[in-house]
Design a protein around this motif. Structure first.
Motif, short mmCIF file in Angstrom:
data_model
loop_
_atom_site.label_atom_id
_atom_site.label_comp_id
_atom_site.label_asym_id
_atom_site.label_seq_id
_atom_site.Cartn_x
_atom_site.Cartn_y
_atom_site.Cartn_z
N ILE A 492 0.83 -1.20 0.00
CA ILE A 492 0.00 0.00 0.00
C ILE A 492 0.87 1.25 0.00
O ILE A 492 1.86 1.32 0.72
CB ILE A 492 -0.98 0.01 1.20
N ASP A 493 0.46 2.20 -0.82
CA ASP A 493 1.08 3.52 -0.81
C ASP A 493 0.01 4.52 -0.37
O ASP A 493 -0.81 4.96 -1.17
CB ASP A 493 1.59 3.87 -2.21
N PRO A 494 0.02 4.88 0.93
CA PRO A 494 -1.04 5.76 1.45
C PRO A 494 -1.10 7.12 0.77
O PRO A 494 -2.14 7.78 0.80
CB PRO A 494 -0.68 5.92 2.93
N THR A 495 0.01 7.55 0.16
CA THR A 495 0.04 8.90 -0.41
C THR A 495 -0.66 8.98 -1.77
O THR A 495 -0.87 10.07 -2.29
CB THR A 495 1.50 9.39 -0.59
N LYS A 496 -0.99 7.85 -2.35
CA LYS A 496 -1.67 7.86 -3.65
C LYS A 496 -3.17 8.16 -3.47
O LYS A 496 -3.67 8.35 -2.37
CB LYS A 496 -1.46 6.51 -4.33
N THR A 497 -3.90 8.15 -4.60
CA THR A 497 -5.34 8.42 -4.55
C THR A 497 -6.13 7.11 -4.70
O THR A 497 -5.55 6.06 -5.01
CB THR A 497 -5.76 9.37 -5.68
N ILE A 498 -7.44 7.21 -4.50
CA ILE A 498 -8.27 6.00 -4.53
C ILE A 498 -8.12 5.26 -5.87
O ILE A 498 -8.10 5.88 -6.93
CB ILE A 498 -9.75 6.32 -4.23
N GLY A 499 -7.98 3.97 -5.79
CA GLY A 499 -7.80 3.15 -6.99
C GLY A 499 -6.34 2.86 -7.29
O GLY A 499 -6.03 1.96 -8.08
N ASN A 500 -5.44 3.61 -6.64
CA ASN A 500 -4.01 3.49 -6.96
C ASN A 500 -3.13 3.15 -5.77
O ASN A 500 -1.90 3.14 -5.88
CB ASN A 500 -3.52 4.81 -7.57
N ARG A 501 -3.74 2.91 -4.62
CA ARG A 501 -2.92 2.69 -3.43
C ARG A 501 -2.48 1.23 -3.27
O ARG A 501 -1.41 0.96 -2.75
CB ARG A 501 -3.69 3.10 -2.16
N ILE A 502 -3.34 0.30 -3.64
CA ILE A 502 -3.13 -1.11 -3.32
C ILE A 502 -2.57 -1.87 -4.52
O ILE A 502 -3.19 -1.87 -5.60
CB ILE A 502 -4.46 -1.78 -2.90
N THR A 503 -1.44 -2.51 -4.33
CA THR A 503 -0.86 -3.32 -5.41
C THR A 503 -0.36 -4.64 -4.82
O THR A 503 -0.36 -4.83 -3.60
CB THR A 503 0.35 -2.60 -6.06
N ASP A 504 0.05 -5.54 -5.72
CA ASP A 504 0.71 -6.79 -5.31
C ASP A 504 -0.11 -7.64 -4.35
O ASP A 504 0.44 -8.22 -3.41
CB ASP A 504 2.07 -6.49 -4.63
N MET A 505 -1.41 -7.73 -4.58
CA MET A 505 -2.22 -8.60 -3.74
C MET A 505 -1.83 -10.05 -4.03
O MET A 505 -1.85 -10.48 -5.18
CB MET A 505 -3.72 -8.36 -4.01
N THR A 506 -1.46 -10.77 -2.96
CA THR A 506 -0.87 -12.10 -3.12
C THR A 506 -1.43 -13.06 -2.08
O THR A 506 -1.50 -12.71 -0.89
CB THR A 506 0.66 -12.01 -2.91
N LEU A 507 -1.81 -14.24 -2.50
CA LEU A 507 -2.23 -15.27 -1.53
C LEU A 507 -0.99 -15.71 -0.76
O LEU A 507 0.02 -16.09 -1.36
CB LEU A 507 -2.85 -16.46 -2.24
N LEU A 508 -1.07 -15.68 0.56
CA LEU A 508 0.13 -15.96 1.36
C LEU A 508 0.55 -17.42 1.26
O LEU A 508 1.74 -17.73 1.21
CB LEU A 508 -0.11 -15.59 2.82
N GLU A 509 -0.42 -18.31 1.25
CA GLU A 509 -0.08 -19.73 1.30
C GLU A 509 0.65 -20.19 0.05
O GLU A 509 1.66 -20.87 0.13
CB GLU A 509 -1.36 -20.55 1.51
#
Lengths: 564, 152
Positions: A492-509
């Motif tokens: 997460i990059d909190p300084t970005k705007t909505i739609g652009n903060r969250i990247t690299d969503m990965t299943l941990l297992e």
């Protein structure tokens, strides 16, 4: 990173008075490990009005452990400013000695060791001692104001629909309150309680949704020490969004700063010489409000659970942050002359439960309201090797446990647990009781859902919640923390705007990237939707603890925070 | 849309997201900035669009995107010689940005109006006032449409 400029301004405002800031006396006493009640309470009265503030008790009648956050990021204008200063930075900013009583009360530094030395904080009988002590010398000058989130957050409050807290608070005799989680008992219950309260429930920003007219008293004028004090109540503006609107469909909220301005004008016209906003906006919203709305002398801040040892001066408005869960009581003495605040003296009184005496009447009352549930409250569900706590922007160990329970008990790929800021801490080596568990999840919409979602939907949810927390404009912030995620990591990059903060969503297992088009089984709880099916979250966690009676959590490194 | 967005997404997280997704995937074409600008230009009829005099009140975050209360006030003596002729409300992110135009005469005494509008997604709500001398003033406010947050 941060400056002391705002504090210096506050210091200038009080330079004639002295005694502002850290009560040096209790700092020294604590260093010698011989803190006494008089170190905490004794303060020479100043001026003609004394405001006593408590807020966000979250129904904690008994002393608790409550670890403050180690991560609490500020964005936009709030970047690096209190309350967005934690740990060692906080100690440096306020000149607090590591390992001292203040360090324990106000930060997460060395929390477990200090918790063992200094013990639990809060407890209504200790709070009563403090309030009564101030009242004994300042009865004609004092207003006791409750910032709300008082009736919800414990097993007993949930079982009694808030009746335990109402009875106990009535005995403490506040002069006014406002609210947030109170509304989750539903319109009928809230109306029933408010109609019987021996003091006003104020909400300048609560409207009847159908007729678009005020639904609650907005302000009330009190006369104390010969000064007319106008107290305006401000309920949590986003209650119908953050909590289930269907439970109180006839009430609309919002910041409604134009109504605050109107009520300031009306109160001044009624003769008010001091304007106090009893607020559940959250600190950053209040700071922005103080810059935008003239004429508020004091904002008593709540909702975001921040505890600051000094008031913050914004333009001409003093912001007081009293913390949560009964850990602190604020005392603000003001000298009000001809409609102006000439000076003030402030003390954030830490409620060290081993230092402050119990008020016998309140002890008896608390025992009485808890008695019907005492056996269940003490029932042990397991033990923990790890410190269990909730606060922090991205995760807390109590939610790690809840997410683990959701994934295993509900057979899910991913678990979501809301970023609530209430819930107490359990020290390593201690039993987890029914009371502890319910302190982390007692609410009126506890169903644990299980549903299928696409990767895109999960991303949209995370983006939406992140924007509620990190929108650069505080008026668009809702004051919770980030939704806690189990089974999945993200950047997460909190300084970005909505739609652009969250990247690299990965299943941990599996280490597999989340595919926007693929479907995942998601388990969560506390949905704001009306017809959610599933067991109560406390049953899910209890079942999990039955199979895994010793909790040992690995450090959670699933969220990576970056800054552009 | 058969599934209510609120239900689906609220179920999703208890506070989740994606009011936008719900609609944008349903194939409705949204107005673009050009359509909104064209509506303002047509209303202004060549006058320069100024700031001030008009103030639009709207929630920062909508509690229910289907019925968002807004109100508008314009400073004016409301005399025959100098009054507010009309106020146009636009929802810049709706499929069709036009919402309503209030027409006024000096008989109104004050130029103020309140209504509730439907907003499909997070967007600017725009209010434009045309005065009797042809001058034009605008105010706008960003209204966030979300399923909820997680305050606590």
């Amino acid at each position: 990173m941060f400056s002391r400029r705002e504090f210096l301004m506050a210091a200038v405002a009080t330079s004639a008075i002295g005694g502002l800031g850290m009560p040096g006396q209790w700092a020294r006493a604590a260093a010698r490990q011989e803190l006494s009640q008089s170190d905490l309470l004794d303060m020479d009265a100043y001026g003609n009005v004394t405001l006593v503030h408590i807020t966000d008790l979250h129904a904690q009648l008994m002393p608790v452990f409550f670890r403050e956050p180690s991560i609490n990021l500020g964005v936009g204008d709030a970047y690096g400013k209190p309350p967005h200063v934690t740990g060692k930075d906080f100690l440096d900013l306020y000149n607090i000695q590591p390992g001292s009583a203040q360090a324990y009360a106000l930060t997460s530094e060395d929390y477990v060791n200090l918790a063992k030395s200094y013990g639990k904080m809060g407890g209504m009988d200790r709070i009563a001692t403090v309030v009564n002590s101030i009242r004994s010398s300042r009865a004609d000058n004092m207003l006791l104001l409750d910032g709300g989130d008082t009736w919800q957050g414990s097993y007993t409050s949930n079982m009694t629909h808030g009746a335990d807290m109402v009875e106990v608070m009535n005995a403490l005799k506040p002069d006014a309150m406002t609210g947030h989680w109170e509304f989750t008992y539903g319109v009928d219950r809230v109306t029933e309680i408010v109609d019987e309260l021996p003091f006003p429930f104020l909400g300048s920003n609560i409207y009847d949704a159908e007729w678009n007219e005020p639904a609650f008293e907005g302000y009330k004028i009190f006369e104390r020490g010969g000064v007319k004090v106008g107290v305006i109540g401000q309920a949590f503006p986003y209650t119908p969004i953050a909590n289930p609107r269907w439970m109180f469909p006839n009430w609309s909220f919002g910041i409604r700063e134009e109504d605050i301005a109107r009520n300031i004008e009306a109160a001044r016209a009624d003769g008010a010489e001091l304007i106090v906003l009893l607020s559940h906006n959250g600190f950053d919203v209040d700071r922005a409000l103080a810059k935008r709305v003239d004429g508020i002398d004091v904002i008593l801040c709540g909702h975001t659970h921040d505890a600051l040892p000094e008031p913050l001066l914004v333009n001409k408005t003093l912001l007081v942050a009293t913390g949560s869960h009964g850990k602190f009581v604020s005392r603000l003495d003001l000298d009000v002359q001809k409609g102006d605040v000439k000076g003030f003296k402030y003390r954030l009184v830490p409620i060290f439960s081993d230092v402050i005496e119990q008020d016998a009447e309140m002890t008896a009352l608390v025992e009485k309201v808890r008695a019907p549930y005492s056996e269940e409250l003490a029932r042990e569900l397991g033990t923990t090797d790890s410190l269990l706590y909730r606060r922090g922007n991205f995760n807390g160990t109590f939610d790690d446990l809840i997410c683990q329970a959701l994934i295993e008990e509900r057979d899910a790929d991913i678990a979501l647990s809301p970023g609530f800021r209430w819930g107490t801490s359990v020290l390593p080596g201690e039993a987890i009781t029914v009371e502890d568990l319910h302190n982390a999840c007692a609410m009126t919409y506890p169903s644990a859902y299980r549903s299928e979602m696409t990767g895109k939907t999960i991303h949209d949810i995370l983006e939406d919640v992140a924007d509620n927390l990190f929108n650069a404009d505080p008026y668009y912030q809702q004051g919770g923390d980030m939704v806690r995620v189990g089974g999945m990591g993200y950047t997460i990059d909190p300084t970005k705007t909505i739609g652009n903060r969250i990247t690299d969503m990965t299943l941990l297992e599996s280490g597999e990237k989340i595919n926007p088009e693929s479907t995942y089984v998601v388990a969560g709880w506390a949905s704001v939707s009306e017809d959610v099916e599933g067991p109560a979250i406390w049953d899910v966690v209890e079942d999990h603890l039955q199979k895994n009676p010793v909790v040992a959590l690995e450090p959670n490194r699933s969220v990576k925070v970056i800054s552009s | 849309m058969k599934l209510s967005r609120r239900k689906v997404l609220a179920l999703g997280a208890g506070f989740g997201a994606a009011a936008l997704t719900g609609l944008s995937t349903s194939g409705i074409a949204f107005a673009d900035e050009a359509a909104t600008q064209a509506a303002i230009d047509a209303f202004a009829a060549g006058a320069e669009v100024g700031e001030g005099r008009i103030s639009l009140t709207a929630p920062e975050i909508a509690e229910n995107g289907n019925t968002v209360p807004i109100s508008v006030d314009v400073e004016s003596e409301m005399t025959e010689a100098d009054h507010v002729a009309a106020v146009m409300i636009l929802a810049s992110g709706n499929p069709n940005p036009g919402v309503i135009t209030f027409n006024f005469t000096p008989m109104n005494g004050v130029a103020a109006a309140t209504t509730r509008i439907r907003l499909a997604k997070t967007q600017d709500v725009i209010a434009v006032a045309k005065m009797s001398d042809g001058s034009v003033f605008m105010d706008k406010k960003l209204v966030k449409v979300t399923i909820g947050g997680c305050g606590g």
